[in-house]
Motif scaffolding. Structure first.
Motif, short mmCIF file in Angstrom:
data_model
loop_
_atom_site.label_atom_id
_atom_site.label_comp_id
_atom_site.label_asym_id
_atom_site.label_seq_id
_atom_site.Cartn_x
_atom_site.Cartn_y
_atom_site.Cartn_z
N SER A 77 0.48 -1.19 -0.19
CA SER A 77 0.18 0.00 0.14
C SER A 77 0.61 0.89 -0.28
O SER A 77 1.32 1.54 1.09
CB SER A 77 -0.84 0.44 1.44
N LEU A 78 0.74 1.56 -1.31
CA LEU A 78 1.67 2.83 -0.93
C LEU A 78 0.82 3.97 -0.69
O LEU A 78 -0.09 4.56 -1.53
CB LEU A 78 2.41 3.25 -2.40
N ALA A 79 1.43 5.50 -0.29
CA ALA A 79 0.05 6.79 -0.05
C ALA A 79 1.71 8.04 -0.14
O ALA A 79 2.34 7.63 0.15
CB ALA A 79 0.74 6.35 1.54
N ASN A 107 -3.05 13.27 1.56
CA ASN A 107 -3.51 11.87 1.99
C ASN A 107 -4.19 11.41 0.92
O ASN A 107 -5.36 10.83 0.88
CB ASN A 107 -4.97 12.49 2.19
N ALA A 108 -3.25 11.13 0.06
CA ALA A 108 -3.62 9.96 -1.26
C ALA A 108 -3.34 8.09 -1.01
O ALA A 108 -1.43 8.33 -0.71
CB ALA A 108 -3.41 10.62 -2.03
N GLU A 161 -7.00 10.13 -6.63
CA GLU A 161 -7.88 11.19 -6.48
C GLU A 161 -7.06 10.95 -4.57
O GLU A 161 -7.59 10.15 -3.68
CB GLU A 161 -9.15 11.18 -6.06
N PRO A 162 -6.83 12.02 -4.08
CA PRO A 162 -6.46 12.51 -2.75
C PRO A 162 -7.87 12.38 -1.97
O PRO A 162 -8.75 12.48 -2.44
CB PRO A 162 -5.75 13.63 -2.83
N GLU A 186 -6.13 16.44 -8.95
CA GLU A 186 -5.86 17.48 -9.34
C GLU A 186 -5.68 17.95 -7.93
O GLU A 186 -6.92 18.48 -7.55
CB GLU A 186 -5.56 18.98 -10.49
N ILE A 187 -4.45 18.77 -7.16
CA ILE A 187 -4.86 19.61 -6.65
C ILE A 187 -4.58 20.86 -6.25
O ILE A 187 -2.65 21.24 -7.16
CB ILE A 187 -4.43 19.05 -4.58
#
Length: 399
Positions: free
Chosen positions: A86-88, A93-94, A195-196, A235-236
């Motif tokens: 599980s990558l983060a 916070n994604a 998506e975050p 996108e942020i």
């Protein structure tokens, strides 16, 4: 509006620069020669390595379990590259169970481009007019506008925040029952949006930090009412209006690469895949997306080797040509007192340097092939000798 800068270089300084160019030209000539020699050796070694690999490679239909009989063998297999990692990306916070997680950052900035035009003056001097133009563009990193030539654009760039690009690779990726090395995992393509999960508190925190940052760097005049931080899909965006970017805006895109079907050529070592080491010391392993036959994969590798060889050959030839031009440029500069004569001399020297560079490159490549592949190399030397004899004959006839 474009900004222009005019500089004048005197005849004496031009001669001095041309004299310095002789040293640079020699270095480029040596560099081009070395590049050609090294490239021919690399091409031959890679070709022999691929031929050796083709002779020993075997296709394996099923790699769902470790087969001790495959240990130490170069195999071709098609399966799904999977992971449980599980990558983060904690900053945004994604996260996801994925092969790779990628963060790309762009900044909206003023950019500077320059275009120079030169003209020779009677007496040997030179006038150069450089035109600088400025545009707003998305760039991979902030641009220091204090170094811009036009005073009206100096110091106009700033950013609302800075973030680093990231490429997180899963540490445990398997192809069937075999563990894949990172080098192969990085060859897997096919990004999808990530998506975050960002709450209002984090958005408000970013808004506050941006406002404080603008005040601290003396940009309080750019403060606007409303929120600076926006999230739209993967996108942020940092800026008042994502649809109308302003200088300083920042956008971050998050993507992921999920388990995918791939075809590989790699050597089995116990429960892992690794590069195949040929007898000549060259190593090799590769990956293609989807189901690709072993024969097609080797064909593509041979094509890649040929393409790289020709690109480097052309690069070496250009280095030799530019090196020769740099060495003999002083002859053109000496005639700059009469621009018309200098133009004729430059055309002649360019032609001679071009022919010499071609023959030089051909001889170097031929000698390299004599060293690495004697039969082909001797043939190339014969061709090079014929070219030299032809131009020598034409020169005598012209005289």
């Amino acid at each position: 509006m474009a900004y222009q800068e005019t500089t004048t270089t005197g005849y004496g300084k031009r001669l001095g620069n041309s004299a310095k160019g002789i040293g640079t030209g020699i270095l480029m000539l040596v560099a081009g020669t070395v590049l050609l020699w090294w490239n021919e050796g690399r091409a031959v070694k890679t070709y022999k390595m691929l031929k050796e690999a083709q002779e020993v490679a075997i296709h394996v239909d099923d790699i769902s379990s470790v087969n001790p009989d495959l240990n130490g063998k170069l195999i071709h297999a098609t399966a799904t590259a999977t992971t449980t990692d599980s990558l983060a990306d904690a900053t945004f916070n994604a996260g996801a169970v994925a092969l790779r997680l990628i963060r790309e950052v762009e900044y909206y900035q003023w950019t500077e481009e320059s275009h120079s035009e030169t003209r020779d003056k009677f007496g040997g001097g030179q006038e150069t007019v450089t035109t600088y133009t400025y545009n707003k563009e998305w760039t991979a990193r902030p641009i220091n506008s204090s170094e811009f030539k036009d005073p009206d654009y100096q110091g106009r760039n700033f950013v609302l925040g800075t973030f680093e690009d990231k490429d997180i690779v899963a540490g445990n990726v398997s192809l069937g029952a075999y563990r894949m090395p990172e080098s192969l995992v990085r060859m897997i393509s096919g990004t999808q949006p990530l998506e975050p999960s960002i709450d209002e508190a984090r958005l408000a925190g970013w808004d506050k930090a941006i406002s404080q940052n603008l005040a601290s760097i003396g940009r309080a005049d750019t403060l606007r009412s409303g929120s600076y931080a926006h999230v739209n899909g993967n996108e942020i965006y940092f800026g008042i209006n994502p649809g109308v970017p302003e200088i300083g805006d920042v956008r971050v895109r998050l993507t992921k690469i999920l388990p995918s079907e791939v075809s590989v050529l790699a050597e089995v070592y116990q429960g892992s895949l690794q590069p195949f080491n040929a007898k000549n010391g060259e190593s090799f392993c590769t990956l293609r997306m989807g189901a690709e036959s072993m024969d097609n994969m080797f064909v593509q590798e041979h094509k890649t080797n040929k393409t790289k060889t020709w690109i480097l050959r052309i690069g070496g030839l250009l280095l030799i040509y530019l090196g020769l031009k740099g060495i003999f440029e002083i002859l053109v500069t000496l005639l700059k007192v009469i621009p018309f004569l200098a133009g004729i001399a430059n055309l002649g020297i360019s032609l001679v340097c071009g022919i010499t560079a071609f023959v030089w490159a051909l001889v170097v490549a031929s000698l390299a092939w004599v060293f690495y592949r004697p039969v082909v190399g001797i043939g190339l030397l014969v061709v090079a000798g014929a070219v030299i004899a032809y131009f020598a004959f034409k020169g005598k006839k012209a005289v």
